[in-house]
Write a protein that holds these residues in place. Structure first.
Motif, mmCIF file in Angstrom:
data_model
loop_
_atom_site.group_PDB
_atom_site.id
_atom_site.type_symbol
_atom_site.label_atom_id
_atom_site.label_comp_id
_atom_site.label_asym_id
_atom_site.label_seq_id
_atom_site.Cartn_x
_atom_site.Cartn_y
_atom_site.Cartn_z
ATOM 1 N N UNK A 1 0.839 -1.197 0.000
ATOM 2 C CA UNK A 1 0.000 0.000 0.000
ATOM 3 C C UNK A 1 0.875 1.249 0.000
ATOM 4 N N UNK A 2 0.318 2.314 -0.507
ATOM 5 C CA UNK A 2 1.019 3.595 -0.414
ATOM 6 C C UNK A 2 1.025 4.031 1.057
ATOM 7 N N UNK A 3 1.991 4.839 1.411
ATOM 8 C CA UNK A 3 2.099 5.319 2.799
ATOM 9 C C UNK A 3 0.847 6.075 3.245
ATOM 10 N N UNK A 4 0.276 6.977 2.413
ATOM 11 C CA UNK A 4 -0.951 7.669 2.851
ATOM 12 C C UNK A 4 -2.133 6.717 3.083
ATOM 13 N N UNK A 5 -2.281 5.693 2.235
ATOM 14 C CA UNK A 5 -3.371 4.735 2.419
ATOM 15 C C UNK A 5 -3.166 3.916 3.686
ATOM 16 N N UNK A 6 -1.931 3.477 3.945
ATOM 17 C CA UNK A 6 -1.670 2.720 5.164
ATOM 18 C C UNK A 6 -1.922 3.593 6.389
ATOM 19 N N UNK A 7 -1.546 4.858 6.330
ATOM 20 C CA UNK A 7 -1.781 5.774 7.450
ATOM 21 C C UNK A 7 -3.278 5.970 7.683
ATOM 22 N N UNK A 8 -4.063 6.051 6.613
ATOM 23 C CA UNK A 8 -5.515 6.182 6.721
ATOM 24 C C UNK A 8 -6.105 4.966 7.448
ATOM 25 N N UNK A 9 -5.646 3.784 7.091
ATOM 26 C CA UNK A 9 -6.131 2.558 7.726
ATOM 27 C C UNK A 9 -5.659 2.483 9.171
ATOM 28 N N UNK A 10 -4.418 2.869 9.405
ATOM 29 C CA UNK A 10 -3.873 2.870 10.772
ATOM 30 C C UNK A 10 -4.655 3.832 11.668
ATOM 31 N N UNK A 11 -4.936 5.031 11.157
ATOM 32 C CA UNK A 11 -5.712 6.011 11.925
ATOM 33 C C UNK A 11 -7.122 5.496 12.220
ATOM 34 N N UNK A 12 -7.728 4.833 11.231
ATOM 35 C CA UNK A 12 -9.060 4.259 11.440
ATOM 36 C C UNK A 12 -9.050 3.194 12.510
ATOM 37 N N UNK A 13 -8.026 2.351 12.499
ATOM 38 C CA UNK A 13 -7.899 1.306 13.514
ATOM 39 C C UNK A 13 -7.733 1.923 14.900
ATOM 40 N N UNK A 14 -6.843 2.894 15.024
ATOM 41 C CA UNK A 14 -6.594 3.515 16.317
ATOM 42 C C UNK A 14 -7.833 4.263 16.828
ATOM 43 N N UNK A 15 -8.575 4.892 15.928
ATOM 44 C CA UNK A 15 -9.798 5.599 16.310
ATOM 45 C C UNK A 15 -10.865 4.612 16.822
ATOM 46 N N UNK A 16 -10.952 3.467 16.167
ATOM 47 C CA UNK A 16 -11.960 2.474 16.511
ATOM 48 C C UNK A 16 -11.638 1.732 17.810
ATOM 49 N N UNK A 17 -10.353 1.443 18.029
ATOM 50 C CA UNK A 17 -9.958 0.594 19.153
ATOM 51 C C UNK A 17 -9.154 1.307 20.224
ATOM 52 N N UNK A 18 -9.278 2.635 20.335
ATOM 53 C CA UNK A 18 -8.513 3.347 21.361
ATOM 54 C C UNK A 18 -9.070 3.134 22.750
#
Length: 82
Positions: A65-82
């Motif tokens: 994945x591109x870095x921006x797409x991976x960051x988008x997914x990472x941010x979504x994961x952290x937002x959901x499971x914080x």
């Protein structure tokens, strides 16, 4: 017959285990999903289906994945499971 489902390797936990996020084709709405494009295809990461798998279940590398797409997914994961 092997059933394959594309997934994003989110994190390597040990030599044998990976935390992966399954993906699906198309565009999805809601906090459980993060949409991205991979090889000119619309895809969505299924954040609610994140799981640990054994390395032996990984048998094909589709790319990175591109870095921006991976960051988008990472941010979504952290937002959901914080």
């Amino acid at each position: 017959a092997k059933f394959s489902r594309p997934a994003i390797i989110y994190k390597k936990l040990s030599h044998s285990f990976y935390l992966v996020i399954p993906t699906t084709s198309g565009h999805k709405e809601g906090s459980w999903w993060r949409n991205f494009t991979f090889k000119q295809k619309d895809m969505a990461a299924c954040l609610h289906q994140i799981r640990v798998i054994d390395y032996r279940r990984l048998y094909d590398n589709m790319g990175q994945l591109s870095a921006p797409d991976f960051q988008l997914i990472r941010d979504g994961f952290l937002e959901l499971y914080k």
